[in-house]
Design an enzyme around this catalytic site. Structure first.
Site: not given
Ligand code: NAP
Length: 284
Positions: A78, A114
């Protein structure tokens, strides 16, 4: 869109690039959309691991050459795809992430559906006035949600496990917002919060026992909890919020709305929520 002769209907070559893709719901969503629109087309998966940039380049070249009409982009591309595109919408530029690529001739345009998808679903779930929103996590999805809410007049608090990541997000997207440390959230401070959005992967299968909400904290009574995680449909966060009398919903609606917006961009046809929901339910 490819048409072999003026008499033939167009055939839409669509797909998703990311890694891993085995459990993606996007093919079911977009195939149902093609069906509802009565359009000819395909939706293919292009699994490209994180560091295989040559393959990503090649795929985008195929799109420039007219072999692909529309692409969705998911983790881990992304952000990395930004530099490979010809134009970005102001929204994609501000968020710093692209989840949809459209083509105008040979020009590839990066969009982010999104943000609008989240807002559309929030309105579907609960038409609430803007207030204080607490976003948990500060990654790509948090950036899209923060952008969308900020544009709609919400005051944004971002709580992340790395406070510098929350700080950076706030500075770049919602400068009047408040960066917080996830582990240090205090109950008294949170009373005014009206919306809690989980934008971390915590609670996602297979780690379904995890929750981003600190165990010692009660939920603010007037809040709605929106969990972006959609697998499982009812996460631990949703369960604990509902058990405390706080309304909560999962991220399937946002997934559907962002797909509908992408499909409309490629084909001009906006699929209905019901059709896309039905397609996902059939997969369960
Ligand atoms: P990302 O860019 O990897 O960001 C994840 C965030 O969560 C980061 O701030 C990360 O912190 C934090 N995190 C990860 N593990 C953690 C933990 N154990 N404790 C506390 N914080 C933690 O991922 P993303 O693309 O934003 O996606 C996040 C979620 O949203 C996913 O589950 C994805 O499936 C969902 N999502 C859903 C949709 C939808 O259409 N419903 C769309 C997009 C995303 P660090 O950087 O410190 O690891």
């Amino acid at each position: 869109m490819s048409a072999n002769s003026p008499a033939q209907p167009p055939f839409f070559h669509l797909g998703l690039v990311g890694y891993p893709l085995a459990h993606s719901l996007s093919p079911a969503l977009h195939r149902a959309a093609l069906n509802e629109a009565g359009l000819q087309g395909e939706y293919r998966l292009f699994p490209i691991p994180p560091h295989e940039t040559d393959r990503l380049h090649l795929l985008l070249q195929q799109m420039r050459d007219g072999e692909i009409d529309g692409l969705n982009v998911t983790i881990p591309h992304k952000q990395s795809v930004l530099a490979l595109l010809d134009e970005l919408t102001p929204t994609a530029q501000a968020i710093g992430a692209v989840n949809t690529i459209a083509r105008r001739g040979k020009v590839l345009i990066g969009h982010n559906t999104d943000a609008a998808g989240f807002l559309a679903d929030l309105q579907r779930v609960c038409a609430m006035p803007a207030g204080i929103a607490l976003v948990l996590g500060a990654g790509g999805a948090a950036r899209a949600v923060t952008f969308a809410l900020h544009q709609s007049g919400w005051q944004i608090w971002v709580a992340a496990r790395r406070s510098e990541q929350a700080q950076q997000l706030v500075e770049q997207i919602a400068p009047e917002g408040r960066p917080l440390q996830l582990q240090a959230l205090a109950e008294t401070e949170l009373r005014a919060v009206r919306l809690i959005v989980n934008a971390t992967p915590l609670g996602m299968a297979p780690q379904i026992e995890q929750s981003p909400w600190p165990a010692h904290l009660s939920f603010p009574k007037q809040a709605l909890v929106y969990d972006l995680v959609y697998n499982p449909a009812e996460t631990k966060l949703i369960q604990t919020a509902r058990a405390a009398g706080v309304p909560a919903c999962g991220g399937l609606g946002m997934l559907i709305q962002q797909a509908a917006l992408a499909f409309e961009m490629w084909t001009g046809f906006r699929p209905t929520y019901e059709t896309l929901l039905g397609a996902v339910k059939q997969k369960e």
